[in-house]
Design a protein around this motif. Structure first.
Motif, PDB file in Angstrom:
ATOM      1  N   ARG A  33       4.697 -62.823 -30.643  1.00  0.00           N
ATOM      2  CA  ARG A  33       3.656 -63.691 -31.207  1.00  0.00           C
ATOM      3  C   ARG A  33       2.272 -63.053 -31.182  1.00  0.00           C
ATOM      4  O   ARG A  33       1.301 -63.650 -31.678  1.00  0.00           O
ATOM      5  CB  ARG A  33       3.617 -65.025 -30.456  1.00  0.00           C
ATOM      6  CG  ARG A  33       4.826 -65.900 -30.688  1.00  0.00           C
ATOM      7  CD  ARG A  33       4.706 -67.230 -29.992  1.00  0.00           C
ATOM      8  NE  ARG A  33       4.740 -67.071 -28.539  1.00  0.00           N
ATOM      9  CZ  ARG A  33       4.739 -68.096 -27.681  1.00  0.00           C
ATOM     10  NH1 ARG A  33       4.682 -69.329 -28.117  1.00  0.00           N
ATOM     11  NH2 ARG A  33       4.780 -67.875 -26.381  1.00  0.00           N
ATOM     12  N   GLU A  34       2.179 -61.855 -30.621  1.00  0.00           N
ATOM     13  CA  GLU A  34       0.869 -61.276 -30.367  1.00  0.00           C
ATOM     14  C   GLU A  34       0.083 -60.943 -31.631  1.00  0.00           C
ATOM     15  O   GLU A  34      -1.129 -61.182 -31.697  1.00  0.00           O
ATOM     16  CB  GLU A  34       1.016 -60.016 -29.505  1.00  0.00           C
ATOM     17  CG  GLU A  34       1.401 -60.306 -28.071  1.00  0.00           C
ATOM     18  CD  GLU A  34       0.336 -61.135 -27.362  1.00  0.00           C
ATOM     19  OE1 GLU A  34      -0.843 -60.766 -27.412  1.00  0.00           O
ATOM     20  OE2 GLU A  34       0.713 -62.162 -26.760  1.00  0.00           O
ATOM     21  N   ILE A  91       0.670 -62.000 -34.959  1.00  0.00           N
ATOM     22  CA  ILE A  91       0.462 -63.098 -35.898  1.00  0.00           C
ATOM     23  C   ILE A  91      -0.582 -64.081 -35.378  1.00  0.00           C
ATOM     24  O   ILE A  91      -1.375 -64.632 -36.141  1.00  0.00           O
ATOM     25  CB  ILE A  91       1.799 -63.813 -36.223  1.00  0.00           C
ATOM     26  CG1 ILE A  91       1.581 -64.841 -37.319  1.00  0.00           C
ATOM     27  CG2 ILE A  91       2.433 -64.417 -34.993  1.00  0.00           C
ATOM     28  CD1 ILE A  91       1.031 -64.291 -38.619  1.00  0.00           C
ATOM     29  N   LYS A  92      -0.641 -64.307 -34.076  1.00  0.00           N
ATOM     30  CA  LYS A  92      -1.629 -65.249 -33.552  1.00  0.00           C
ATOM     31  C   LYS A  92      -3.037 -64.666 -33.612  1.00  0.00           C
ATOM     32  O   LYS A  92      -4.028 -65.409 -33.641  1.00  0.00           O
ATOM     33  CB  LYS A  92      -1.283 -65.667 -32.124  1.00  0.00           C
ATOM     34  CG  LYS A  92      -1.580 -64.645 -31.053  1.00  0.00           C
ATOM     35  CD  LYS A  92      -1.258 -65.189 -29.671  1.00  0.00           C
ATOM     36  CE  LYS A  92      -1.638 -64.193 -28.583  1.00  0.00           C
ATOM     37  NZ  LYS A  92      -1.310 -64.694 -27.224  1.00  0.00           N
ATOM     38  N   ARG A 131      -3.999 -62.569 -36.106  1.00  0.00           N
ATOM     39  CA  ARG A 131      -4.232 -62.075 -37.457  1.00  0.00           C
ATOM     40  C   ARG A 131      -5.640 -62.390 -37.976  1.00  0.00           C
ATOM     41  O   ARG A 131      -6.309 -61.498 -38.508  1.00  0.00           O
ATOM     42  CB  ARG A 131      -3.164 -62.621 -38.403  1.00  0.00           C
ATOM     43  CG  ARG A 131      -3.368 -62.286 -39.865  1.00  0.00           C
ATOM     44  CD  ARG A 131      -3.198 -60.812 -40.156  1.00  0.00           C
ATOM     45  NE  ARG A 131      -1.807 -60.424 -40.166  1.00  0.00           N
ATOM     46  CZ  ARG A 131      -1.368 -59.273 -40.682  1.00  0.00           C
ATOM     47  NH1 ARG A 131      -2.223 -58.416 -41.205  1.00  0.00           N
ATOM     48  NH2 ARG A 131      -0.090 -58.964 -40.641  1.00  0.00           N
ATOM     49  N   SER A 144       6.231 -59.468 -35.532  1.00  0.00           N
ATOM     50  CA  SER A 144       5.021 -60.280 -35.567  1.00  0.00           C
ATOM     51  C   SER A 144       4.077 -59.854 -36.686  1.00  0.00           C
ATOM     52  O   SER A 144       3.370 -60.689 -37.264  1.00  0.00           O
ATOM     53  CB  SER A 144       4.301 -60.185 -34.213  1.00  0.00           C
ATOM     54  OG  SER A 144       3.260 -61.115 -34.117  1.00  0.00           O
ATOM     55  N   THR A 172       3.767 -66.878 -39.832  1.00  0.00           N
ATOM     56  CA  THR A 172       3.465 -67.881 -38.814  1.00  0.00           C
ATOM     57  C   THR A 172       4.159 -67.524 -37.510  1.00  0.00           C
ATOM     58  O   THR A 172       5.132 -66.752 -37.491  1.00  0.00           O
ATOM     59  CB  THR A 172       3.933 -69.292 -39.247  1.00  0.00           C
ATOM     60  OG1 THR A 172       5.368 -69.310 -39.314  1.00  0.00           O
ATOM     61  CG2 THR A 172       3.348 -69.679 -40.605  1.00  0.00           C
ATOM     62  N   GLU A 173       3.678 -68.121 -36.428  1.00  0.00           N
ATOM     63  CA  GLU A 173       4.315 -67.905 -35.139  1.00  0.00           C
ATOM     64  C   GLU A 173       5.731 -68.470 -35.113  1.00  0.00           C
ATOM     65  O   GLU A 173       6.623 -67.908 -34.466  1.00  0.00           O
ATOM     66  CB  GLU A 173       3.481 -68.539 -34.027  1.00  0.00           C
ATOM     67  CG  GLU A 173       2.167 -67.827 -33.767  1.00  0.00           C
ATOM     68  CD  GLU A 173       1.435 -68.393 -32.561  1.00  0.00           C
ATOM     69  OE1 GLU A 173       2.085 -68.611 -31.517  1.00  0.00           O
ATOM     70  OE2 GLU A 173       0.217 -68.618 -32.660  1.00  0.00           O
ATOM     71  N   ASN A 174       5.944 -69.567 -35.811  1.00  0.00           N
ATOM     72  CA  ASN A 174       7.289 -70.155 -35.868  1.00  0.00           C
ATOM     73  C   ASN A 174       8.276 -69.206 -36.534  1.00  0.00           C
ATOM     74  O   ASN A 174       9.429 -69.095 -36.102  1.00  0.00           O
ATOM     75  CB  ASN A 174       7.258 -71.489 -36.614  1.00  0.00           C
ATOM     76  CG  ASN A 174       6.614 -72.596 -35.804  1.00  0.00           C
ATOM     77  OD1 ASN A 174       6.561 -72.522 -34.582  1.00  0.00           O
ATOM     78  ND2 ASN A 174       6.123 -73.619 -36.474  1.00  0.00           N
ATOM     79  N   ALA A 176       8.049 -65.985 -36.506  1.00  0.00           N
ATOM     80  CA  ALA A 176       8.279 -64.905 -35.545  1.00  0.00           C
ATOM     81  C   ALA A 176       9.339 -65.296 -34.524  1.00  0.00           C
ATOM     82  O   ALA A 176      10.266 -64.521 -34.233  1.00  0.00           O
ATOM     83  CB  ALA A 176       6.972 -64.544 -34.843  1.00  0.00           C
ATOM     84  N   MET A 177       9.211 -66.498 -33.975  1.00  0.00           N
ATOM     85  CA  MET A 177      10.168 -66.955 -32.971  1.00  0.00           C
ATOM     86  C   MET A 177      11.550 -67.175 -33.573  1.00  0.00           C
ATOM     87  O   MET A 177      12.566 -67.031 -32.889  1.00  0.00           O
ATOM     88  CB  MET A 177       9.672 -68.237 -32.309  1.00  0.00           C
ATOM     89  CG  MET A 177       8.386 -68.059 -31.513  1.00  0.00           C
ATOM     90  SD  MET A 177       8.489 -66.751 -30.264  1.00  0.00           S
ATOM     91  CE  MET A 177       9.750 -67.417 -29.170  1.00  0.00           C
TER      92      MET A 177
END
Length: 213
Positions: A21-22, A24-25, A27, A101, A106-108, A110-111
């Motif tokens: 998440r590193e 994309i969060k 960005r 990422s 989005t973070e979603n 990525a997960m």
């Protein structure tokens, strides 16, 4: 052998979850910083230096717990080599997580995507089915999985063939791997895994430089 493969998988899980998440969060922040001249390589270095250190600490704690519960009949140098291979494995996983990422929106996402990136590391790592027993195409896929090289390198560090031999005791199990799978030396193991880190890092840079929508 199951233990060292499991350790490799946990190291991969640790590194990838730390990193996925590193990018994309961050960005929006990176976009502003890049506009004022911050280099992509500098941003990547700032991320990897922290995440590599974190993954190394987590991997060291993992090894301390596991080897505390199940001691190996091996000299200290073997433990050091195993830790080094696992640390490099976690770094490759960090780079893989950052690459995922860097290419999502989005973070979603990525997960959701990281399990798809990790499943092949499990399936083609060489433990569920020996690489030499895979069909040609799958054997080729195994070659580009860093879990496969981590597994082989840890087996080499443990001198698996010397410990068990190919026959008679332990022979049936080890013969599935052939006479060379676990003969990967320490330095080449680190070199191969480092190659994966470079490739994944290049993917991160490409993802950071693409237009983001």
């Amino acid at each position: 052998m199951e233990l060292i493969f499991l350790l490799g998988l946990v190291a991969i899980w640790i590194g990838s979850i730390d990193a996925v998440r590193e990018v994309i969060k961050d960005r929006p922040v990176f976009t502003r910083e890049r506009a004022v001249g911050v280099r992509t390589s500098a941003y990547l270095l700032s991320k990897t230096s922290v995440l590599f250190a974190l993954a190394t600490i987590q991997t060291a704690i993992l090894c301390a717990i596991v080897f505390g519960l199940r001691r190996l009949d091996a000299p200290l140098t073997t433990y050091v080599e195993l830790l080094a291979v696992l640390a490099f494995t976690s770094w490759a996983a960090v780079a893989l997580g950052l690459a995922v990422s860097a290419w999502v929106s989005t973070e979603n996402q990525a997960m959701s995507l990281i399990p798809l990136a990790l499943i092949p590391q499990l399936l083609f790592g060489g433990q569920l089915r020996a690489v030499r027993g895979m069909p040609g195409v799958l054997r080729g896929l195994a070659t580009v999985m860093f879990s496969r090289w981590s597994f082989a390198g840890m087996g080499g560090a443990l001198r698996i063939y010397h410990r068990f031999g190919l026959d008679p005791a332990g022979g049936a199990q080890l013969s599935n791997y052939g006479r060379s799978f676990f003969k990967l030396a320490f330095a080449p193991t680190l070199g191969i895994i480092a190659g994966f880190i470079v490739v994944f890092s290049a993917a991160v840079v490409a993802g950071l430089r693409r237009p983001h929508t």
